[in-house]
Design a protein around this motif. Structure first.
Motif: not given
Length: 205
Positions: A28-33, A159-166
């Motif tokens: 959900p945080d990835l979607v918000v970002l 959202a996948l790009a926002e996942a980043g290093d995590y």
């Protein structure tokens, strides 16, 4: 669950693409970002909406709609005649129309925080019709919208790009490129559709 144009479907697809079953609380945080990024990156015809702002005599500022992103047009009606207002920067507003200065029928506007300022300060109640680019309602509140339905790739790859290093996934760079390409292609197509066969309009900001 397939990428079916819903918030639940988007979350399921993100989980599947990341190959991480331990990220349910993070998605959900990835979607918000991603929603915040989309709000910065896209200005489409479907985002344009209208509202009426009402001034208060002797008050320069009027709150903007909570979903406001960018102004397209502001008008004022005085003596039965409607005319568009001119945008000025905040420095010019402060110099030419300082708070507490002369009042009158507004002729210019600018922005300060989440408010629109008019110059000169309104000398009465004016109904100001505005057209503006509105932010999509968060998917956590309204679990689908026209952009997710018609262009789910933008939400998914954002959202996948926002996942980043995590996520520690080597595909991050590819997903970032796919997000940017999706945004660029959609904006270009929308711009061409908007201005095809007509003169370009200059936006206020």
């Amino acid at each position: 669950m397939a990428l079916d144009g819903t918030y639940a479907g988007l979350q399921a697809s993100i989980t599947s693409w990341l190959h991480r079953s331990d990220m349910a609380a993070t998605i959900p945080d990835l979607v918000v970002l991603t929603e915040a990024r989309i709000a910065r990156d896209l200005r489409l015809r479907r985002q344009i909406t209208n509202a009426n702002l009402s001034t208060v005599s002797g008050v320069q500022a009027v709150p903007l709609p909570t979903d406001f992103l960018e102004m397209e047009n502001v008008a004022v009606t005085s003596s039965g005649v409607q005319r568009n207002l001119e945008y000025v920067n905040i420095e010019r507003m402060n110099v030419n129309y300082p708070e507490g200065g002369p009042t009158g029928v507004p002729g210019v506007f600018t922005f300060e925080g989440s408010s629109i300022l008019f110059g000169p300060t309104p000398d009465g109640v004016y109904v100001m019709p505005i057209y503006y680019y509105a932010r999509n309602s968060p998917l956590s509140v309204t679990p689908t919208n026209w952009l997710l339905t018609n262009h789910p790739n933008i939400y998914l790859f954002g959202a996948l790009a926002e996942a980043g290093d995590y996520a520690r996934n080597s595909s991050i760079g590819t997903w970032e490129q796919k997000y940017k390409a999706g945004v660029s292609d959609l904006q270009e197509a929308d711009d061409q559709s908007m201005f095809s066969g007509s003169a370009l309009r200059v936006r206020s900001v």
